[in-house]
Design a protein around this motif. Structure first.
Motif, PDB file in Angstrom:
ATOM      1  N   GLN A   5       0.825  -1.204   0.000  1.00 38.18           N
ATOM      2  CA  GLN A   5       0.000   0.000   0.000  1.00 38.18           C
ATOM      3  C   GLN A   5       0.866   1.264   0.000  1.00 38.18           C
ATOM      4  N   GLU A   6       1.970   1.219   0.735  1.00 36.64           N
ATOM      5  CA  GLU A   6       2.876   2.363   0.774  1.00 36.64           C
ATOM      6  C   GLU A   6       3.514   2.594  -0.604  1.00 36.64           C
ATOM      7  N   LYS A   7       3.875   1.503  -1.277  1.00 36.90           N
ATOM      8  CA  LYS A   7       4.468   1.618  -2.608  1.00 36.90           C
ATOM      9  C   LYS A   7       3.465   2.194  -3.603  1.00 36.90           C
ATOM     10  N   GLU A  10       3.116   5.879  -2.894  1.00 37.79           N
ATOM     11  CA  GLU A  10       4.284   6.606  -3.382  1.00 37.79           C
ATOM     12  C   GLU A  10       4.234   6.768  -4.901  1.00 37.79           C
TER      13      GLU A  10
END
Length: 207
Positions: A5-7, A10
């Motif tokens: 999810q962070e990727k 980003e």
């Protein structure tokens, strides 16, 4: 997972940042561009001229400034609708663009006025360009809408070698004076400032 999810987040932020940068670049381009011809506008042309003069001073190279004003263009808008006038302006813009080398800059100063900045250009080469542009503009004359349109131009130009003037305004004023003399002599011609200065004296030519 949280890492995935962070990727994704980003990546989306990066994409939006890139899209915003592209949008800002397009807005900046539009702010420096004449919408009718796609050439540089007055502000952009002035900036390019300042930069070109600085390069000329540093490198002791030649620079030519060419100013173009259509003759009796007000009659085109008076005798025809503004669609015809806009079409003529657009075609003159294409004539100007066709004569530009990679290092040259062409612009529309407003109304029926155009300018060209020609780096690395001596008087004889500038005179040749001026003559060919004048001929190409005259060739735009012909039937338009309900009648004939005659298109000609008065052109003034001046050269700079990095030593004999101290500002963009002086260079522009000299080219404008040559243009004005061309118009006073009936138009459809190009004149070189220094030839006028030699013939009539500095006090008459605004130096």
């Amino acid at each position: 997972s949280l890492l995935q999810q962070e990727k994704i987040l980003e990546q989306r932020v990066a994409e939006r940042t890139d899209a915003l940068a592209q949008a800002n670049a397009r807005l900046e381009l539009l702010a420096m561009q004449d919408p009718l011809t796609g050439l540089a506008n007055r502000t952009a042309l002035t900036q390019h001229l300042q930069q070109a003069m600085l390069r000329t001073e540093r490198r002791n190279e030649l620079l030519a400034l060419v100013l173009i004003d259509l003759d009796r263009f007000g009659m085109v808008n008076k005798d025809h609708d503004h669609t015809v006038g806009d079409a003529v302006i657009g075609e003159v813009g294409r004539v100007v663009r066709d004569f530009l080398r990679a290092e040259d800059v062409g612009g529309r100063l407003g109304g029926d006025e155009f300018g060209l900045i020609l780096p690395y250009t001596q008087r004889i080469d500038a005179a040749r360009v001026v003559g060919r542009i004048r001929d190409q503009i005259a060739a735009l004359s012909g039937p338009r809408g309900t009648g004939e349109v005659r298109v000609t131009a008065s052109i003034g130009f001046e050269t700079y070698d990095g030593t004999d003037m101290d500002s963009v305004e002086v260079l522009r004023r000299r080219a404008e004076l040559a243009l004005r003399r061309a118009k006073e002599r009936g138009g459809d011609q190009g004149l070189y400032y220094r030839s006028l200065a030699e013939a009539s004296g500095a006090e008459e030519t605004g130096t």
